[in-house]
Design a protein around this motif. Structure first.
Motif, PDB file in Angstrom:
ATOM      1  N   VAL A   1      37.175  -8.082 -47.772  1.00  0.00           N
ATOM      2  CA  VAL A   1      37.156  -9.486 -47.346  1.00  0.00           C
ATOM      3  C   VAL A   1      37.809 -10.363 -48.394  1.00  0.00           C
ATOM      4  O   VAL A   1      37.408 -10.339 -49.568  1.00  0.00           O
ATOM      5  N   PRO A   2      38.809 -11.155 -48.019  1.00  0.00           N
ATOM      6  CA  PRO A   2      39.409 -12.097 -48.972  1.00  0.00           C
ATOM      7  C   PRO A   2      38.428 -13.211 -49.305  1.00  0.00           C
ATOM      8  O   PRO A   2      38.020 -13.975 -48.429  1.00  0.00           O
ATOM      9  N   ALA A   3      38.021 -13.287 -50.533  1.00  0.00           N
ATOM     10  CA  ALA A   3      37.037 -14.269 -51.003  1.00  0.00           C
ATOM     11  C   ALA A   3      37.237 -14.396 -52.507  1.00  0.00           C
ATOM     12  O   ALA A   3      38.178 -13.841 -53.080  1.00  0.00           O
ATOM     13  N   HIS A   4      36.355 -15.143 -53.172  1.00  0.00           N
ATOM     14  CA  HIS A   4      36.417 -15.195 -54.632  1.00  0.00           C
ATOM     15  C   HIS A   4      36.305 -13.768 -55.172  1.00  0.00           C
ATOM     16  O   HIS A   4      35.500 -12.973 -54.663  1.00  0.00           O
ATOM     17  N   PRO A   5      37.109 -13.386 -56.153  1.00  0.00           N
ATOM     18  CA  PRO A   5      37.113 -11.993 -56.628  1.00  0.00           C
ATOM     19  C   PRO A   5      35.747 -11.453 -57.016  1.00  0.00           C
ATOM     20  O   PRO A   5      35.512 -10.248 -56.914  1.00  0.00           O
ATOM     21  N   SER A   6      34.841 -12.311 -57.452  1.00  0.00           N
ATOM     22  CA  SER A   6      33.509 -11.847 -57.868  1.00  0.00           C
ATOM     23  C   SER A   6      32.429 -12.153 -56.836  1.00  0.00           C
ATOM     24  O   SER A   6      31.237 -12.017 -57.132  1.00  0.00           O
TER      25      SER A   6
END
Length: 628
Positions: A335-340
């Motif tokens: 899922v593309p989201a904040h890396p963390s």
């Protein structure tokens, strides 16, 4: 699809290194050329190369959905002859799972449905807004010779109401961010983890993604965690569909081919990624502003999405890799989201009562209500929960794919052109007037009917039972008997391939075999809830509410569900379409951190009842085949 196939690929073209060349012409106008070993099926070659061909049986030749048009095809197989009339066979139509590639071919692939009709909302509860995602605007003192605290310590000291921990990834950019932002930043904390330090004051923007990762359909909802409201929702067909309509065929695929698991994982990731990008674009949110996701899915879908071996789920004694998974991130689901960004994954009660059911029970408040309620998630694998705040019991019943339109002669998914409602009547006052002289159809999209979906199947059978055109044993009456009961309906009774059928519209019909498929499905479900009633020491009339969960349950007629015996015989108002309660549970977990403890508590409060080792299951199942 009626145009002549281009035969630029010659029948006896030279084969390089013992391989054949297959050119797939896709429904969107693109072409894909692949090579494969001679003797492989057109379906398998497509699957190996990420080309989606519709199928609900996973290429085993039983669903008859994987039709393609082949240049210079081999003579039709018996399965082809059963699936297509002579004209379509002559035009090159074949079942791709039976079409063997022995030489170079051009193959025309019909467009694959990607957006079936699905429920994106459901029954839920109001909760106090207390998300795990928190932001704190900070104005920090610059370091001096007198104050040489490390950068991370300086940030943590300024967050006076939280005690977060930080990972190595944060430290890689922390120093540069602080200095470029002139020490005015925003700390992003998820639960107890400091995942980001952003320049400036970004406290007004924090978002989460809630996913219902279904076997057939995946639903995504973008939530504004500052306001506690959904910004966008979307659904699409799970891209794993070519590997089969149910979890067993997908598990089998991984057992037969060691490369199937990474392919299934990638297909799950592409589905989730596409939905995430779609809802973020609609909501005007950058993917980096999504700081947490919540995923509700059955055990097999979660295992496949994370690349965990699902084989133990499919063979006795049916065990999970873990009921509660270790810490996972959005990136683990593609899922593309904040890396963390963390991923909150709902725990599972068992191999066949997974996190989607736990999420649904959470949303419905099953363990908080004093009323005795029956929760039924109707699907290929049907999960059933019975009880109240005093105690809950759960089981899973193998309903089969009939409700998804699979294994039905004229069946299809709930998409444009699907017959979704059926009524046999004759105008106003039909209930009081036994005359039946017309078939009234409701079609998704108000277009010409193309097939019959699950809710239409239930309606058609229930209406035939109501009018006496289908007896209690599930047999269609003879044309002569039909002429006595409803003369205008008698002409709709005919035979196709030696099988008795009832014509709904044009070449769309309900066959005797279709009725049997529905009987098997409803008997499995009825056996499940009747055994739970016995386990809990209660009777059907004591059930104060039935919740029909899932997309199928949203469009199922409660009256017809009662009429065919799918649910207990209760007053119709007690049967409620609950919609996408799994998705609602995922939203609750994002909106209120404490709801996650409620999900964990359900693992202790729900008693699982295994049907497969019940000595009386078969007798109960056979008894429930008949219609009430």
């Amino acid at each position: 699809m009626g145009r002549r196939l281009d035969r630029r690929v010659p029948r006896r073209a030279a084969v390089t290194a013992g391989r054949v060349r297959l050119t797939y012409r896709l429904g969107d106008g693109r072409e894909r050329e692949v090579s494969a070993p001679p003797g492989v099926t057109v379906f398998d070659a497509a699957s190996w190369n990420g080309i989606a061909v519709d199928s609900t049986c996973g290429g085993h030749g039983t669903c008859r959905k994987c039709g393609v048009r082949v240049s210079d095809p081999a003579p039709p197989t018996l399965a082809d002859a059963r699936a297509y009339d002579p004209d379509r066979l002559a035009a090159g139509w074949r079942l791709s799972c039976r079409a063997v590639a022995r030489h170079d071919l051009a193959i025309e692939v019909p467009p694959l449905l990607t957006r079936p009709k699905a429920a994106t909302v459901g029954v839920g509860r109001q909760v106090i807004l207390r998300p795990a995602v928190q932001k704190r605007a900070l104005v920090l003192d610059e370091p001096t010779l007198a104050d040489q605290r490390p950068d991370l310590e300086r940030v943590l000291d300024a967050i006076d109401d939280l005690e977060p921990r930080a990972g190595l990834g944060l430290l890689r950019t922390l120093g540069r961010t602080l200095r470029e932002a002139d020490w005015q930043v925003t700390a992003v904390v998820v639960d107890d983890l400091l995942i980001a330090v952003e320049p400036g004051d970004t406290t007004g923007r924090r978002f989460g993604l809630a996913f219902d990762l279904g076997t057939t359909t995946v639903v995504a909802t973008l939530l504004d965690l500052s306001a506690g409201v959904p910004l966008a929702a979307a659904s699409r067909l799970n891209a794993q569909q070519p590997y089969g309509a149910d979890v067993i065929t997908r598990i089998s695929a991984t057992m037969l081919d060691h490369e199937a698991l990474p392919r299934l994982r990638d297909l799950a990731h592409s589905t989730l990624s596409e939905l995430a990008r779609e809802v973020c674009a609609e909501g005007g949110v950058d993917a980096g502003e999504v700081y947490e996701i919540a995923v509700a899915g059955n055990a097999t879908m979660i295992h496949l999405a994370l690349g965990l071996d699902p084989e133990p789920l499919g063979v006795a004694p049916f065990t999970l890799a873990a009921a509660r998974l270790p810490e996972t991130r959005a990136a683990d689901f593609g899922v593309p989201a904040h890396p963390s960004a963390p991923a909150m994954v709902f725990p599972a009660l068992g191999a066949y009562v997974g996190g989607d059911i736990v999420a649904g029970l959470l949303a419905a408040g099953m363990d908080r209500d004093r009323r005795v309620r029956l929760f039924i998630d109707v699907g290929t694998n049907c999960e059933i929960v019975l009880g109240s705040a005093a105690g809950l019991a759960a089981t899973a019943a193998p309903a089969g794919p009939a409700f998804e339109g699979a294994a039905i002669r004229c069946g299809m998914r709930a998409a444009e052109g699907a017959i979704e409602t059926v009524r046999l009547g004759g105008g106003p006052g039909v209930a009081a007037d036994p005359v039946v002289d017309e078939v009234v159809l409701g079609v998704i999209g108000d277009v010409e009917p193309r097939g019959l979906c699950g809710s239409g199947l239930v309606d058609a059978v229930a209406e035939l039972v109501r009018t006496g055109l289908l007896d209690a044993s599930g047999r269609l009456v003879t044309p002569g008997r039909a002429a006595e009961i409803a003369p205008k309906m008698a002409e709709r009774f005919t035979e196709v391939g030696g099988e008795r059928v009832f014509v709904l519209h044009g070449d769309i019909y309900l066959s005797q075999r279709d009725v049997r498929e529905l009987q098997f499905a409803k008997a499995a479900i009825a056996t499940g809830w009747s055994l739970l009633l016995e386990e809990m020491g209660t009777q059907g009339p004591a059930v104060e509410q039935v919740l029909l969960a899932g997309s199928f349950g949203s469009y199922l007629s409660p009256a017809n569900a009662i009429r065919i015996g799918l649910v207990p015989r209760l007053p119709v108002p007690r049967v409620v379409s609950a919609g996408n309660v799994a998705g609602e549970g995922a939203k609750l977990a994002l909106l209120n951190l404490r709801e996650r403890a409620g999900a964990d508590a359900l693992l202790r409060e729900v008693r699982y009842v295994e049907l497969s080792d019940r000595p009386d299951f078969n007798d109960r199942f056979i008894a429930n085949l008949a219609f009430p």
